[in-house]
Design a protein around this motif. Structure first.
Motif, PDB file in Angstrom:
ATOM      1  N   ASN A 184       0.551  -1.233  -0.085  1.00  0.00           N
ATOM      2  CA  ASN A 184      -0.179   0.336   0.112  1.00  0.00           C
ATOM      3  C   ASN A 184       0.951   1.361   0.100  1.00  0.00           C
ATOM      4  OD1 ASN A 184      -2.649  -0.895  -0.404  1.00  0.00           O
ATOM      5  ND2 ASN A 184      -3.217  -1.235   2.306  1.00  0.00           N
ATOM      6  N   MET A 185       1.637   1.103   0.648  1.00  0.00           N
ATOM      7  CA  MET A 185       2.970   2.459   0.527  1.00  0.00           C
ATOM      8  C   MET A 185       3.681   2.336  -0.922  1.00  0.00           C
ATOM      9  SD  MET A 185       2.823   3.790   3.768  1.00  0.00           S
ATOM     10  CE  MET A 185       4.526   4.788   3.830  1.00  0.00           C
ATOM     11  N   ALA A 186       3.476   1.661  -1.065  1.00  0.00           N
ATOM     12  CA  ALA A 186       4.229   1.676  -2.487  1.00  0.00           C
ATOM     13  C   ALA A 186       3.656   2.400  -3.775  1.00  0.00           C
ATOM     14  CB  ALA A 186       4.915   0.739  -2.957  1.00  0.00           C
ATOM     15  N   VAL A 187       2.537   1.458  -3.762  1.00  0.00           N
ATOM     16  CA  VAL A 187       1.730   1.947  -4.140  1.00  0.00           C
ATOM     17  C   VAL A 187       0.761   3.712  -4.425  1.00  0.00           C
ATOM     18  CG1 VAL A 187      -1.186   2.633  -4.737  1.00  0.00           C
ATOM     19  CG2 VAL A 187      -0.617  -0.164  -4.969  1.00  0.00           C
ATOM     20  N   MET A 188       0.830   4.443  -2.695  1.00  0.00           N
ATOM     21  CA  MET A 188       1.092   5.534  -2.385  1.00  0.00           C
ATOM     22  C   MET A 188       1.677   6.698  -3.009  1.00  0.00           C
ATOM     23  SD  MET A 188      -2.092   6.177  -1.082  1.00  0.00           S
ATOM     24  CE  MET A 188      -2.493   4.612  -2.494  1.00  0.00           C
ATOM     25  N   THR A 189       3.324   6.119  -2.356  1.00  0.00           N
ATOM     26  CA  THR A 189       4.076   7.034  -3.132  1.00  0.00           C
ATOM     27  C   THR A 189       4.428   7.315  -4.651  1.00  0.00           C
ATOM     28  OG1 THR A 189       5.676   5.308  -2.720  1.00  0.00           O
ATOM     29  CG2 THR A 189       5.683   7.284  -1.178  1.00  0.00           C
TER      30      THR A 189
END
Length: 436
Positions: A151-156
């Motif tokens: 999820n963090m990778a998608v957001m960034t």
């Protein structure tokens, strides 16, 4: 959608011009062994997924929570039935999963230790990505160390589009990505969004939980586990052309005829642009994934910092995931067992429960701790959920059902739960039912 494809393509072109476009280069390992043995029903190994033991010290500590005087802990042997895990399909103890991990460890140890872009990505990782892309009906997939990091990778990566297209400066407000997020989204999504706000890469709008009217207005979903309103989301996506990203952590392998998750259940797989999931719940293993198009994968693996700077999953873990996905396809009785248990729980409690995740709200922290101690003494591991995970005075017992549970397990649990079921408790309490 075309406008999003154009934005991603433009961002990728900027990365390529600066020699910042990254791709994985799999290290070749021998193919996994032949298809593992599967079974027509539960075996003795299934009990290992739900039968646990706590030592005397841990029991004493748990029973003493909330200031209660401990008097009878010596009468407890520590053997418990687990009703608070996320192993919905009971795959964590399956012989095929065990054997795949053991064989890979014997042959490769933990495998190459490094990030996926350096040396940690192998042909085993690639096989799992292909299996997950097929399961989610997406063009491609990116394997991540955890669901949180996915999820963090998608957001960034999403926020990086604004920065890449605003060359040499911070993007202006009208150039930033606008993110519309459900109020009850997972902490990993919230943390990713906060990071984008600090970096001035996104404008964030939080809409009331599952409130499509509020979302629609803003445009002109964890602990309770209820479904996002997929049909309404799809309608709004078609109306406004936004990118639809879902976190299907609890639905993957559990929902849909083939275990494709909530999107398969609601027959809207083609309307989901990015499907994030975890391999540490129904798959019974470890890791996260992002099922998406190849262009989105290229962007995320080039700009998703939690992916780029994390060591890749060990080969034995990846091998166990590969086996778990195979077993879930073949042992369809496991998915049926989960939903049969849901129906049985509902029939015993007379509560409209339609999910393997059941939250029974009891109110104060003291009430939740008292209920947890009662269940512990009754032989069940059910952890009271308290702030900051949930708001004050909405503490709850969160119960999860697994294919590895027996009908007798569920019957005895319901008997122990009786004082806290809605018709036995105060008017302020209720069962937060959910559908996964």
């Amino acid at each position: 959608m075309a406008q999003w494809d154009a934005l991603v393509d433009a961002a990728l072109a900027r990365l390529e011009a600066r020699s910042l476009l990254r791709a994985t280069r799999p290290i070749a390992l021998a193919s996994p062994p032949a298809a593992p043995e599967t079974f027509a029903g539960p075996g003795p190994w299934d009990r290992a997924a739900v039968e646990i033991r706590l030592d005397h010290g841990t029991l004493r500590q748990w029973l003493a929570e909330g200031g209660e005087t401990v008097e009878h802990e010596e009468n407890l042997d520590g053997n418990l039935i687990l009703f608070s895990g996320n192993d919905y399909m009971g795959l964590s103890s399956h012989p095929a999963v065990r054997e795949a991990a053991a064989k890979a460890a014997q042959e490769y140890g933990m495998g190459p230790r490094g990030s996926a872009l350096i040396c940690g990505y192998t042909t085993y990782h690639k096989l799992v990505e292909e299996s997950l892309a097929e399961l989610k009906k997406k063009e491609d997939c990116l394997l991540c160390p955890t669901g949180f990091s996915a999820n963090m990778a998608v957001m960034t990566a999403l926020g990086s589009i604004s920065s890449l297209l605003a060359v040499g400066r911070k993007p202006a407000e009208d150039e930033r990505i606008a993110i519309f997020s459900d109020a009850l989204n997972h902490a990993s999504i919230i943390d990713g969004i906060r990071l984008l706000e600090r970096q001035q890469e996104a404008l964030v709008f939080v809409y009331k939980h599952c409130d499509m009217f509020h979302l629609d207005f803003l445009l002109l979903f964890s602990m309770d586990g209820d479904f996002a309103p997929f049909p309404e989301l799809v309608k709004l996506r078609r109306k406004y052309g936004f990118l639809l990203v879902i976190d299907d952590a609890h639905g993957t392998l559990v929902c849909g005829e083939n275990g494709g998750g909530a999107a398969e259940l609601f027959d809207c797989e083609n309307d989901i642009d990015i499907n994030v999931g975890t391999l540490s719940k129904a798959a019974g293993c470890q890791g996260g994934f992002i099922a998406c198009s190849t262009r989105w994968k290229s962007l995320i693996q080039s700009r998703g910092r939690s992916f780029i700077f994390s060591t890749a999953l060990p080969v034995p873990v990846v091998a166990s995931v590969h086996a778990a996905l195979y077993v879930s396809r073949k042992e369809v009785w496991r998915r049926s067992a989960v939903w049969r248990h849901v129906q049985y729980f509902a029939s015993l409690t007379k509560v409209d429960i339609t999910s393997p995740i059941i939250s029974i709200v009891v109110g104060s922290e003291q009430a939740a701790l008292r209920a947890g101690r009662h269940l512990l003494r009754s032989g069940f591991h059910v952890t009271p959920i308290r702030p900051p995970t949930v708001p004050p005075n909405s503490c709850r017992l969160r119960i999860t059902l697994s294919a590895s549970h027996s009908s007798d397990d569920i019957k005895r649990l319901v008997d122990a739960l009786t004082p806290w079921l809605p018709d036995k408790h105060s008017e302020q309490s209720y069962a937060a039912v959910s559908k996964l």
